[in-house]
Design a protein around this motif. Sequence first.
Motif, PDB file in Angstrom:
ATOM      1  N   UNK A  43      -1.533   1.414  -4.744  1.00  0.00           N
ATOM      2  CA  UNK A  43      -0.735   0.268  -4.323  1.00  0.00           C
ATOM      3  C   UNK A  43       0.391   0.022  -5.328  1.00  0.00           C
ATOM      4  N   UNK A  44       1.544  -0.419  -4.820  1.00  0.00           N
ATOM      5  CA  UNK A  44       2.697  -0.734  -5.657  1.00  0.00           C
ATOM      6  C   UNK A  44       2.852  -2.252  -5.702  1.00  0.00           C
ATOM      7  N   UNK A  45       2.996  -2.780  -6.902  1.00  0.00           N
ATOM      8  CA  UNK A  45       3.214  -4.215  -7.117  1.00  0.00           C
ATOM      9  C   UNK A  45       4.643  -4.445  -7.585  1.00  0.00           C
ATOM     10  N   UNK A  66       0.827  -1.202   0.000  1.00  0.00           N
ATOM     11  CA  UNK A  66       0.000   0.000   0.000  1.00  0.00           C
ATOM     12  C   UNK A  66       0.864   1.255   0.000  1.00  0.00           C
ATOM     13  N   UNK A  67       0.437   2.254  -0.785  1.00  0.00           N
ATOM     14  CA  UNK A  67       1.202   3.497  -0.905  1.00  0.00           C
ATOM     15  C   UNK A  67       0.226   4.664  -1.017  1.00  0.00           C
ATOM     16  N   UNK A  68      -0.641   4.795  -0.027  1.00  0.00           N
ATOM     17  CA  UNK A  68      -1.736   5.763  -0.098  1.00  0.00           C
ATOM     18  C   UNK A  68      -1.515   6.957   0.816  1.00  0.00           C
ATOM     19  N   UNK A  69      -0.257   7.288   1.091  1.00  0.00           N
ATOM     20  CA  UNK A  69       0.063   8.283   2.105  1.00  0.00           C
ATOM     21  C   UNK A  69      -0.425   9.689   1.782  1.00  0.00           C
ATOM     22  N   UNK A  70      -0.633  10.001   0.521  1.00  0.00           N
ATOM     23  CA  UNK A  70      -1.068  11.348   0.159  1.00  0.00           C
ATOM     24  C   UNK A  70      -2.582  11.509   0.229  1.00  0.00           C
ATOM     25  N   UNK A  71      -3.315  10.428   0.355  1.00  0.00           N
ATOM     26  CA  UNK A  71      -4.776  10.539   0.471  1.00  0.00           C
ATOM     27  C   UNK A  71      -5.130  11.166   1.815  1.00  0.00           C
ATOM     28  N   UNK A  72      -6.205  11.964   1.896  1.00  0.00           N
ATOM     29  CA  UNK A  72      -6.594  12.533   3.186  1.00  0.00           C
ATOM     30  C   UNK A  72      -6.757  11.506   4.299  1.00  0.00           C
ATOM     31  N   UNK A  73      -7.139  10.282   3.963  1.00  0.00           N
ATOM     32  CA  UNK A  73      -7.313   9.248   4.990  1.00  0.00           C
ATOM     33  C   UNK A  73      -6.028   8.995   5.762  1.00  0.00           C
ATOM     34  N   UNK A 100       7.492  -3.766 -12.005  1.00  0.00           N
ATOM     35  CA  UNK A 100       7.039  -2.840 -10.966  1.00  0.00           C
ATOM     36  C   UNK A 100       5.894  -2.046 -11.570  1.00  0.00           C
ATOM     37  N   UNK A 101       4.779  -1.995 -10.875  1.00  0.00           N
ATOM     38  CA  UNK A 101       3.660  -1.225 -11.392  1.00  0.00           C
ATOM     39  C   UNK A 101       2.886  -0.602 -10.246  1.00  0.00           C
ATOM     40  N   UNK A 102       2.172   0.470 -10.563  1.00  0.00           N
ATOM     41  CA  UNK A 102       1.300   1.140  -9.604  1.00  0.00           C
ATOM     42  C   UNK A 102      -0.133   0.954 -10.078  1.00  0.00           C
ATOM     43  N   UNK A 103      -0.995   0.604  -9.165  1.00  0.00           N
ATOM     44  CA  UNK A 103      -2.421   0.425  -9.469  1.00  0.00           C
ATOM     45  C   UNK A 103      -3.228   1.280  -8.509  1.00  0.00           C
ATOM     46  N   UNK A 104      -4.216   1.977  -9.039  1.00  0.00           N
ATOM     47  CA  UNK A 104      -5.144   2.748  -8.214  1.00  0.00           C
ATOM     48  C   UNK A 104      -6.463   1.998  -8.175  1.00  0.00           C
ATOM     49  N   UNK A 105      -6.837   1.559  -6.986  1.00  0.00           N
ATOM     50  CA  UNK A 105      -8.110   0.856  -6.813  1.00  0.00           C
ATOM     51  C   UNK A 105      -9.168   1.853  -6.355  1.00  0.00           C
ATOM     52  N   UNK A 106     -10.341   1.753  -6.937  1.00  0.00           N
ATOM     53  CA  UNK A 106     -11.463   2.572  -6.509  1.00  0.00           C
ATOM     54  C   UNK A 106     -12.468   1.703  -5.785  1.00  0.00           C
ATOM     55  N   UNK A 107     -12.629   1.935  -4.490  1.00  0.00           N
ATOM     56  CA  UNK A 107     -13.525   1.116  -3.682  1.00  0.00           C
ATOM     57  C   UNK A 107     -14.798   1.907  -3.382  1.00  0.00           C
ATOM     58  N   UNK A 108     -15.919   1.555  -3.985  1.00  0.00           N
ATOM     59  CA  UNK A 108     -17.176   2.251  -3.679  1.00  0.00           C
ATOM     60  C   UNK A 108     -17.633   1.923  -2.252  1.00  0.00           C
ATOM     61  N   UNK A 109     -17.829   2.953  -1.451  1.00  0.00           N
ATOM     62  CA  UNK A 109     -18.303   2.805  -0.078  1.00  0.00           C
ATOM     63  C   UNK A 109     -19.631   3.543   0.053  1.00  0.00           C
ATOM     64  N   UNK A 110     -20.478   3.137   0.994  1.00  0.00           N
ATOM     65  CA  UNK A 110     -21.793   3.768   1.085  1.00  0.00           C
ATOM     66  C   UNK A 110     -21.750   5.252   1.384  1.00  0.00           C
ATOM     67  N   UNK A 111     -20.771   5.687   2.158  1.00  0.00           N
ATOM     68  CA  UNK A 111     -20.648   7.099   2.504  1.00  0.00           C
ATOM     69  C   UNK A 111     -19.233   7.346   3.019  1.00  0.00           C
ATOM     70  N   UNK A 112     -18.787   8.610   3.073  1.00  0.00           N
ATOM     71  CA  UNK A 112     -17.398   8.897   3.443  1.00  0.00           C
ATOM     72  C   UNK A 112     -16.999   8.388   4.822  1.00  0.00           C
ATOM     73  N   UNK A 113     -17.941   8.329   5.763  1.00  0.00           N
ATOM     74  CA  UNK A 113     -17.613   7.834   7.098  1.00  0.00           C
ATOM     75  C   UNK A 113     -17.099   6.416   7.110  1.00  0.00           C
ATOM     76  N   UNK A 114     -17.405   5.645   6.064  1.00  0.00           N
ATOM     77  CA  UNK A 114     -16.905   4.272   5.999  1.00  0.00           C
ATOM     78  C   UNK A 114     -15.388   4.234   5.862  1.00  0.00           C
ATOM     79  N   UNK A 115     -14.789   5.320   5.374  1.00  0.00           N
ATOM     80  CA  UNK A 115     -13.332   5.369   5.287  1.00  0.00           C
ATOM     81  C   UNK A 115     -12.719   5.294   6.688  1.00  0.00           C
ATOM     82  N   UNK A 116     -13.374   5.898   7.665  1.00  0.00           N
ATOM     83  CA  UNK A 116     -12.886   5.819   9.037  1.00  0.00           C
ATOM     84  C   UNK A 116     -12.867   4.371   9.496  1.00  0.00           C
ATOM     85  N   UNK A 117     -13.915   3.628   9.197  1.00  0.00           N
ATOM     86  CA  UNK A 117     -13.960   2.214   9.577  1.00  0.00           C
ATOM     87  C   UNK A 117     -12.854   1.434   8.878  1.00  0.00           C
ATOM     88  N   UNK A 118     -12.583   1.787   7.620  1.00  0.00           N
ATOM     89  CA  UNK A 118     -11.519   1.114   6.864  1.00  0.00           C
ATOM     90  C   UNK A 118     -10.174   1.292   7.562  1.00  0.00           C
TER      91      UNK A 118
END
Length: 270
Positions: free
Chosen positions: A259-261, A143-150, A196-214
Amino acid sequence: MPRRSTHLPAAERDVWDPDRYARFADERRAPFLDLLALVEPRSAMRVVDLGCGTGELTRLAHERLRARETVGVDASAAMLARAATHAGGGLAFRQGDLAAVDDGPYDLVLSNAALHWIPDHEALLPRLAALLAPGGQLALQIPANEEHPSHAIARAVAREPDLAASLGGFVRESPVLAPEAYAQLLWRLGLEARRVRVEIYGHPLPEPGAVVDWVRGTLLTDYERRLPPEAYARFLERYRARLLEALGDARPFLYTYRRVFLWARRSAAP
């Protein structure tokens, strides 16, 4: 991470929650399947899965590769207690430091969404490559998601004075390197057929608060285990408020995750 105990130093408490982690099992499964697709199956493989978690995906890899032996290694006793139900038929699990596995050689060193917990990847990758048998493969998803607000907001909240005092100045900083740096590392290690590759996954969540649970199931465990319960409650409240302000209120919400593979093979020649 050792078992939870009020007598353990905070940084050693096992706060991993298998049920919370499994809430997004389908979303976490997708990158693992993409990682497994990079592996070249071989007959009677000996496999190690670093950061096996609750073991479901380790069992999947063991069966799909028809491995002779697969060992899942994890630091969390709570996660391994769940993984134990998947053991058998050449698959076993054990507790240990992911950076200190030394019982190679392996035909495949596999790690899915775990090595971002291990510091100093410049030193880590040579240790992992040294575990490979001739012709053995390295397959890593980091995982390489450090720049995301989460993730960025967690660092900002940890620096607030009262929480910084409780944390002893600790802020979780990712050790993950740029993809180009991993490509150079694999090259310097003499590994073949490097990818070496970078992939951006888009995970549909019901609402933004679910990111906190993630992130409570992963990223925030590093703060939870270091903070007394009342301080962690403050951390979580501030984090949630700031994150929801940053993300807005789109419903459903697309949580993007970078994510980096890495995949490479050791030469079969002596």
